[in-house]
Design an enzyme around this catalytic site. Sequence first.
Site, PDB file in Angstrom:
ATOM      1  N   LYS A 193       0.845  -1.211   0.000  1.00  0.00           N
ATOM      2  CA  LYS A 193       0.000   0.000   0.000  1.00  0.00           C
ATOM      3  C   LYS A 193       0.873   1.251   0.000  1.00  0.00           C
ATOM      4  CE  LYS A 193      -1.812   1.445   4.066  1.00  0.00           C
ATOM      5  NZ  LYS A 193      -1.459   2.846   4.411  1.00  0.00           N
ATOM      6  N   ASN A 194       1.849   1.279   0.886  1.00  0.00           N
ATOM      7  CA  ASN A 194       2.599   2.521   1.088  1.00  0.00           C
ATOM      8  C   ASN A 194       3.643   2.786   0.009  1.00  0.00           C
ATOM      9  OD1 ASN A 194       1.044   3.064   3.275  1.00  0.00           O
ATOM     10  ND2 ASN A 194       2.549   2.417   4.812  1.00  0.00           N
ATOM     11  N   ARG A 233      -4.729  10.373   4.478  1.00  0.00           N
ATOM     12  CA  ARG A 233      -3.724  11.422   4.579  1.00  0.00           C
ATOM     13  C   ARG A 233      -2.748  11.435   3.402  1.00  0.00           C
ATOM     14  NH1 ARG A 233      -3.080  13.493   9.389  1.00  0.00           N
ATOM     15  NH2 ARG A 233      -0.942  13.950   8.881  1.00  0.00           N
ATOM     16  N   CYS A 240      -5.215  12.337  12.857  1.00  0.00           N
ATOM     17  CA  CYS A 240      -5.569  10.981  12.463  1.00  0.00           C
ATOM     18  C   CYS A 240      -6.137  10.269  13.677  1.00  0.00           C
ATOM     19  CB  CYS A 240      -4.398  10.247  11.842  1.00  0.00           C
ATOM     20  SG  CYS A 240      -3.394   9.325  12.974  1.00  0.00           S
ATOM     21  N   ARG A 266      -0.940  14.441  13.404  1.00  0.00           N
ATOM     22  CA  ARG A 266       0.167  14.052  12.509  1.00  0.00           C
ATOM     23  C   ARG A 266       0.434  15.246  11.604  1.00  0.00           C
ATOM     24  NH1 ARG A 266      -1.346   8.458   9.844  1.00  0.00           N
ATOM     25  NH2 ARG A 266       0.647   8.688   8.789  1.00  0.00           N
ATOM     26  N   PRO A 267       1.394  16.089  12.003  1.00  0.00           N
ATOM     27  CA  PRO A 267       1.605  17.343  11.279  1.00  0.00           C
ATOM     28  C   PRO A 267       2.150  17.138   9.865  1.00  0.00           C
ATOM     29  CG  PRO A 267       3.304  17.011  12.957  1.00  0.00           C
ATOM     30  CD  PRO A 267       2.308  15.903  13.123  1.00  0.00           C
ATOM     31  N   VAL A 268       1.976  18.164   9.036  1.00  0.00           N
ATOM     32  CA  VAL A 268       2.560  18.153   7.689  1.00  0.00           C
ATOM     33  C   VAL A 268       3.446  19.393   7.495  1.00  0.00           C
ATOM     34  CG1 VAL A 268       0.863  16.697   6.493  1.00  0.00           C
ATOM     35  CG2 VAL A 268       0.402  19.137   6.772  1.00  0.00           C
ATOM     36  N   ASP A 269       3.922  19.952   8.632  1.00  0.00           N
ATOM     37  CA  ASP A 269       4.718  21.183   8.561  1.00  0.00           C
ATOM     38  C   ASP A 269       5.976  21.006   7.714  1.00  0.00           C
ATOM     39  OD1 ASP A 269       5.397  19.412  10.731  1.00  0.00           O
ATOM     40  OD2 ASP A 269       6.850  20.907  11.407  1.00  0.00           O
ATOM     41  N   LEU A 270       6.579  19.816   7.764  1.00  0.00           N
ATOM     42  CA  LEU A 270       7.835  19.617   7.019  1.00  0.00           C
ATOM     43  C   LEU A 270       7.586  19.636   5.513  1.00  0.00           C
ATOM     44  CD1 LEU A 270       9.367  16.756   9.198  1.00  0.00           C
ATOM     45  CD2 LEU A 270      10.122  19.133   9.114  1.00  0.00           C
ATOM     46  N   ASP A 328       4.690   0.559  12.343  1.00  0.00           N
ATOM     47  CA  ASP A 328       3.503  -0.120  11.813  1.00  0.00           C
ATOM     48  C   ASP A 328       3.423  -1.589  12.247  1.00  0.00           C
ATOM     49  OD1 ASP A 328       2.796   2.232  10.584  1.00  0.00           O
ATOM     50  OD2 ASP A 328       3.516   1.658   8.599  1.00  0.00           O
ATOM     51  N   ARG A 348      -8.399  -0.839   4.740  1.00  0.00           N
ATOM     52  CA  ARG A 348      -7.522   0.140   4.105  1.00  0.00           C
ATOM     53  C   ARG A 348      -6.163  -0.462   3.768  1.00  0.00           C
ATOM     54  NH1 ARG A 348      -7.214   5.759   7.069  1.00  0.00           N
ATOM     55  NH2 ARG A 348      -5.760   5.913   5.350  1.00  0.00           N
TER      56      ARG A 348
HETATM   57  C1  EPZ Z   1       4.161   6.893   6.682  1.00  0.00           C
HETATM   58  O1  EPZ Z   1       3.361   7.949   7.214  1.00  0.00           O
HETATM   59  C2  EPZ Z   1       3.254   5.700   6.545  1.00  0.00           C
HETATM   60  N1  EPZ Z   1       2.161   6.041   5.654  1.00  0.00           N
HETATM   61  C3  EPZ Z   1       2.732   5.279   7.914  1.00  0.00           C
HETATM   62  O2  EPZ Z   1       1.989   4.090   7.757  1.00  0.00           O
HETATM   63  C4  EPZ Z   1       3.910   5.004   8.846  1.00  0.00           C
HETATM   64  O3  EPZ Z   1       3.423   4.729  10.138  1.00  0.00           O
HETATM   65  C5  EPZ Z   1       4.850   6.209   8.883  1.00  0.00           C
HETATM   66  O4  EPZ Z   1       5.250   6.577   7.549  1.00  0.00           O
HETATM   67  C6  EPZ Z   1       6.113   5.956   9.692  1.00  0.00           C
HETATM   68  O5  EPZ Z   1       6.826   4.900   9.124  1.00  0.00           O
HETATM   69  C7  EPZ Z   1       2.316   5.978   4.343  1.00  0.00           C
HETATM   70  O6  EPZ Z   1       3.370   5.628   3.834  1.00  0.00           O
HETATM   71  C8  EPZ Z   1       1.140   6.312   3.490  1.00  0.00           C
HETATM   72  P1  EPZ Z   1       6.184  10.293   8.640  1.00  0.00           P
HETATM   73  P2  EPZ Z   1       3.895   9.440   7.195  1.00  0.00           P
HETATM   74  O7  EPZ Z   1       5.980  11.609   7.977  1.00  0.00           O
HETATM   75  O8  EPZ Z   1       4.660   9.665   5.953  1.00  0.00           O
HETATM   76  C9  EPZ Z   1       6.621  13.499  12.131  1.00  0.00           C
HETATM   77  C10 EPZ Z   1       0.144   2.676   7.993  1.00  0.00           C
HETATM   78  O9  EPZ Z   1      -0.353   2.121   9.001  1.00  0.00           O
HETATM   79  N2  EPZ Z   1       6.313  14.531  11.117  1.00  0.00           N
HETATM   80  O10 EPZ Z   1       7.361   9.478   8.262  1.00  0.00           O
HETATM   81  O11 EPZ Z   1       2.725  10.320   7.475  1.00  0.00           O
HETATM   82  C11 EPZ Z   1       5.432  12.608  12.431  1.00  0.00           C
HETATM   83  O12 EPZ Z   1       4.549  13.198  13.349  1.00  0.00           O
HETATM   84  C12 EPZ Z   1       0.592   4.119   8.048  1.00  0.00           C
HETATM   85  O13 EPZ Z   1       0.277   2.119   6.895  1.00  0.00           O
HETATM   86  C13 EPZ Z   1       6.371  15.859  11.457  1.00  0.00           C
HETATM   87  O14 EPZ Z   1       6.665  16.231  12.601  1.00  0.00           O
HETATM   88  O15 EPZ Z   1       4.839   9.425   8.445  1.00  0.00           O
HETATM   89  C14 EPZ Z   1       6.130  11.381  12.948  1.00  0.00           C
HETATM   90  O16 EPZ Z   1       6.444  11.546  14.289  1.00  0.00           O
HETATM   91  C15 EPZ Z   1       0.179   4.788   9.304  1.00  0.00           C
HETATM   92  N3  EPZ Z   1       6.083  16.795  10.493  1.00  0.00           N
HETATM   93  C16 EPZ Z   1       7.409  11.311  12.126  1.00  0.00           C
HETATM   94  O17 EPZ Z   1       7.580  12.627  11.591  1.00  0.00           O
HETATM   95  C17 EPZ Z   1       5.758  16.454   9.226  1.00  0.00           C
HETATM   96  O18 EPZ Z   1       5.520  17.338   8.394  1.00  0.00           O
HETATM   97  C18 EPZ Z   1       7.393  10.332  10.968  1.00  0.00           C
HETATM   98  O19 EPZ Z   1       6.195  10.512  10.216  1.00  0.00           O
HETATM   99  C19 EPZ Z   1       5.724  15.090   8.880  1.00  0.00           C
HETATM  100  C20 EPZ Z   1       6.004  14.146   9.856  1.00  0.00           C
END
Ligand code: EPZ
Length: 435
Positions: free
Chosen positions: A22-23, A94, A118, A123-127, A312, A404
């Site tokens: 999926k991912n 997301r 979520c 789960r921020p998207v600031d980055l 995960d 999902r």
């Molecule tokens: C991906 O989510 C996966 N989703 C998630 O899988 C997985 O849990 C996660 O990576 C971690 O491995 C998909 O690939 C679609 P991140 P993502 O940005 O990209 C922080 C599942 O069950 N962060 O790597 O959203 C965040 O809060 C899902 O299949 C910021 O602070 O995760 C976290 O602590 C759930 N600011 C860390 O980074 C940002 O702008 C890693 O999150 C973005 C992230």
Amino acid sequence: MDKLVIHGGQPLEGPLRVSGSKNTALPLMAAAVLADGKTTITNVPNLRDVTTFSKVIQVAGPNVQFDPDAHTVSIDATTVDHPVAPYELVKKMRASFYMLGALLGRCGEAKVSLPGGCAWGPRPVDLHIKGMREFGAEIELDEGYVIARTPKGGLRGGSFRMEPSSVGATVNLLLGAVTAAGPSKIENAAMEPDVVAFGEALKEMGAQISGLGTRTIEIQGVDQLDPVDVRNTPDRIELGTYMLMALTAGAPGASIDVTHGNHHHLGHAFKEAVDATGADVLYDDDTVTLTPPETPEPVSIQTATYPGFPTDLQAQWTVYLALCDGTATVTDTIYDDRFKHVPELQRLGIDVAVKGNTATVRGGEPIKGAKVMSTDLRASVSLVMAGMVADGTTDVLRVYHLDRGYEDLEQKLQDAGIDIHREEYDEFAEPELER
Ligand code: EPZ
């Protein structure tokens, strides 16, 4: 609504087959938006998230055909004339936020809904936003939407260091940078296999990228990308989940095959933790053969970015620990509040308590079937796992979360010896209470 009903106590016999990831499928679909023409992706799982993302992409103009039986998505992105990802779809998934990079890269503008929180917390998207600004985008937030524009000539490229390392932000920034006017650098980039497979597909499409699979990715922008035919990778989290199901619900001493996976994508920490349980594990091409031990060892884990233990898989590990004699901990350093499954596991009799970002499991307590509620994808599969080893019947409600991310789970488990089936129920029906 659907629920899964599991009559526990049947040993898992296997084999279990892993579907496409999926991912990885989702970023590959986003990449297709960059190319003027038809990209075809095979080995795509038949999952609700894929259907949702197909709709998101179609809103922007491309023609998306998903054939779930053939596990193939074709995206003809000849026309991308409506660079918008609406709230109604983004709130469902997301990863729709990948449209920010895809639309900026292709159209030079994007209006993408912010995803919001979520199921288990913020789960921020600031980055994603800061990085895109560094690469030259002008971004404002308006009525829950990110409105982004590039200067004339598109993104200019730039350098961005992310803290923490983020899978999603790395994907989005790559989508934007591959057609930027100048070079770009992403530091502390995600090294997850999903990101590497996606980056390799971009290279097939003509992108110039180096450093995939390391913490520093460098991109030299090109004028355009070409459509490709690409095969999606096997789902590493599904592989890990089935290994843990084998460990938890298999008969001690009896081997179970998990097929069609790629064990190289598991990362060393997960493999080491499984080894430490006392299980016998054979990694052979695309098949992992796991034999559960007579006496499983309680092994503490801590999640980390790849190649660390995946967040995960932590909920599933918690259920494994419930079977061991002894106490062990599960610490999540990626999402410190991802423990919504814990109160539900407690309803099944599992002795687990959360403090901060650590769940402590005192194994060996009897697990008894009950009605439990899915809260998110990995939480729900952990409840199914617990139901498989529980005494009596477990109803896992709100199974749409599970749909999902696990293709045909109940069919796969039935074929592997588990007594599980799906039923419809009315969540809002007046309860008939006995007195
Ligand atoms: C991906 O989510 C996966 N989703 C998630 O899988 C997985 O849990 C996660 O990576 C971690 O491995 C998909 O690939 C679609 P991140 P993502 O940005 O990209 C922080 C599942 O069950 N962060 O790597 O959203 C965040 O809060 C899902 O299949 C910021 O602070 O995760 C976290 O602590 C759930 N600011 C860390 O980074 C940002 O702008 C890693 O999150 C973005 C992230």
